[in-house]
Motif scaffolding. Structure first.
Motif, PDB file in Angstrom:
ATOM      1  N   GLN A 101       0.848  -1.186   0.000  1.00 57.64           N
ATOM      2  CA  GLN A 101       0.000   0.000   0.000  1.00 57.64           C
ATOM      3  C   GLN A 101       0.884   1.237   0.000  1.00 57.64           C
ATOM      4  O   GLN A 101       1.829   1.332   0.772  1.00 57.64           O
ATOM      5  N   ASP A 102       0.556   2.174  -0.869  1.00 54.47           N
ATOM      6  CA  ASP A 102       1.377   3.362  -1.036  1.00 54.47           C
ATOM      7  C   ASP A 102       0.457   4.561  -1.295  1.00 54.47           C
ATOM      8  O   ASP A 102      -0.148   4.673  -2.360  1.00 54.47           O
ATOM      9  N   TYR A 103       0.329   5.432  -0.308  1.00 54.08           N
ATOM     10  CA  TYR A 103      -0.497   6.626  -0.443  1.00 54.08           C
ATOM     11  C   TYR A 103       0.361   7.893  -0.438  1.00 54.08           C
ATOM     12  O   TYR A 103      -0.110   8.976  -0.109  1.00 54.08           O
ATOM     13  N   SER A 104       1.626   7.739  -0.812  1.00 64.49           N
ATOM     14  CA  SER A 104       2.563   8.852  -0.806  1.00 64.49           C
ATOM     15  C   SER A 104       2.210   9.865  -1.893  1.00 64.49           C
ATOM     16  O   SER A 104       1.583   9.519  -2.911  1.00 64.49           O
ATOM     17  N   PRO A 105       2.607  11.133  -1.720  1.00 64.64           N
ATOM     18  CA  PRO A 105       2.351  12.147  -2.754  1.00 64.64           C
ATOM     19  C   PRO A 105       2.944  11.774  -4.111  1.00 64.64           C
ATOM     20  O   PRO A 105       2.325  12.024  -5.148  1.00 64.64           O
ATOM     21  N   ALA A 106       4.138  11.171  -4.105  1.00 66.36           N
ATOM     22  CA  ALA A 106       4.769  10.804  -5.371  1.00 66.36           C
ATOM     23  C   ALA A 106       3.949   9.756  -6.110  1.00 66.36           C
ATOM     24  O   ALA A 106       3.706   9.870  -7.322  1.00 66.36           O
ATOM     25  N   TYR A 107       3.509   8.725  -5.378  1.00 62.72           N
ATOM     26  CA  TYR A 107       2.719   7.692  -6.037  1.00 62.72           C
ATOM     27  C   TYR A 107       1.336   8.206  -6.401  1.00 62.72           C
ATOM     28  O   TYR A 107       0.752   7.780  -7.400  1.00 62.72           O
ATOM     29  N   LEU A 108       0.793   9.109  -5.611  1.00 66.65           N
ATOM     30  CA  LEU A 108      -0.499   9.718  -5.923  1.00 66.65           C
ATOM     31  C   LEU A 108      -0.475  10.325  -7.321  1.00 66.65           C
ATOM     32  O   LEU A 108      -1.361  10.049  -8.146  1.00 66.65           O
TER      33      LEU A 108
END
Length: 324
Positions: A101-108
């Motif tokens: 799970q990745d909710y980081s700004p970069a991945y967003l």
């Protein structure tokens, strides 16, 4: 009271597209609904759109983008206007192929651009975090990257597709976003007390997911035991959950006597709640879409039927509730 990002009116019947992601394996275990081909998916979507559906729910993790791609292809073939597309992000695979799970700004930003390409759209009408943990740290999670995407015209609104109503309540408490996708059906009505009785709910639009209780609210299971293919996630449901869903659905057998039968009546139950903006049953074929359309035509259930549902299935099992 008016809702953010557009006033809420009567709940609309939409369509969910988890099923168009295929088996969607994580390791050797499927997390989807089994094999399906693109032509069937496109016909199903076009039939739904031609029948008046104007809300489509999908996610980038459904078949690693397959569902979004097929939705985009269907929309390209349709001339219908005013279709709202809701998609989700946050579940991806790392370099080794493991699900993370990745909710980081970069991945967003990466995920939004990829979803826009697959869906062949300029704007994602609704973007939701896909099933973050119920104990997610909303106090330190920055909404500004989402606001920047809104300003750029890449998303229209944002929020969360919650694992449970308890996680959704924490989102409301933090005031994150303006849209919440939550479990709500005739068997699991916890959203009514845990979410919609809270004044903070007025700041959100709610999408009712799993409206057919993972397909258990079906006439066929009133008289036969379900047998699910091994490439479907339902094959691996814990016995106590499976048995409760099956037995509780059978307690609602009186709904099968109404027009359209049990599944149509179950959708009408969800459409009856004024807190709900959209209801998103999945459909694997044209016949299912056409049957579901009857729910929108018939409209909300009479209050006496709703009360009968509450009496027949008073609550969810204890194992579905947090241990506190």
């Amino acid at each position: 009271m008016s809702k953010p990002d557009g006033a809420k009116t009567v709940a609309q019947l939409g369509i969910g597209t988890w099923q168009f992601g295929g088996p969607n394996y994580q390791g050797d275990k499927p997390t989807g609904w089994g094999e399906i081909d693109e032509s069937t998916a496109i016909r199903t979507l076009i039939t739904a759109i031609d029948g008046g559906v104007r809300f489509i729910d999908t996610a980038d993790s459904y078949g690693a983008g397959q569902s979004e791609t097929w939705v985009g292809n269907a929309l390209r073939q349709s001339t219908a206007q005013g279709i709202t597309v809701c998609t989700k992000f946050g579940n991806r695979r790392d370099a080794t192929g493991l699900s993370v799970q990745d909710y980081s700004p970069a991945y967003l930003v990466e995920a939004v651009d990829a979803s826009l390409r697959r869906l062949q759209r300029d704007t994602l009408d609704v973007l939701l975090l896909h099933s973050p943990p119920d104990n997610f740290d909303w106090a330190t999670y920055d909404p500004q990257p989402y606001e920047a995407l809104k300003q750029a015209g890449k998303i229209g609104a944002y929020g969360v597709s919650s694992r449970s109503v308890y996680g959704a309540k924490r989102v409301m408490e933090a005031g994150f976003g303006s849209v919440l996708e939550v479990i709500y059906n005739a068997l699991d009505r916890r959203a009514e007390d845990i979410l919609w009785a809270d004044p903070r709910a007025d700041a959100y639009r709610f999408i009712a997911r799993v409206p057919l209780a993972s397909g258990f609210l079906s006439s066929r299971y009133l008289h036969e035991e379900p047998v699910f293919p091994i490439d479907q996630y339902r094959h691996y449901l814990p016995d106590r959950d499976r048995n409760w869903l099956l037995n509780s659905s059978r307690q609602l057998q009186f709904l099968d006597k109404l027009d359209g039968g049990l599944s149509v009546s179950a959708l009408r139950f969800c459409l009856s709640n004024s807190a709900v903006s959209a209801v998103i049953p999945g459909a694997r074929n044209v016949d299912q879409v056409q049957k579901q359309a009857l729910a929108a035509k018939l409209g909300p259930l009479p209050i006496e039927i709703i009360n009968q549902i509450r009496q027949a299935v008073p609550d969810v099992p204890a194992q579905w509730k947090p241990a506190f």
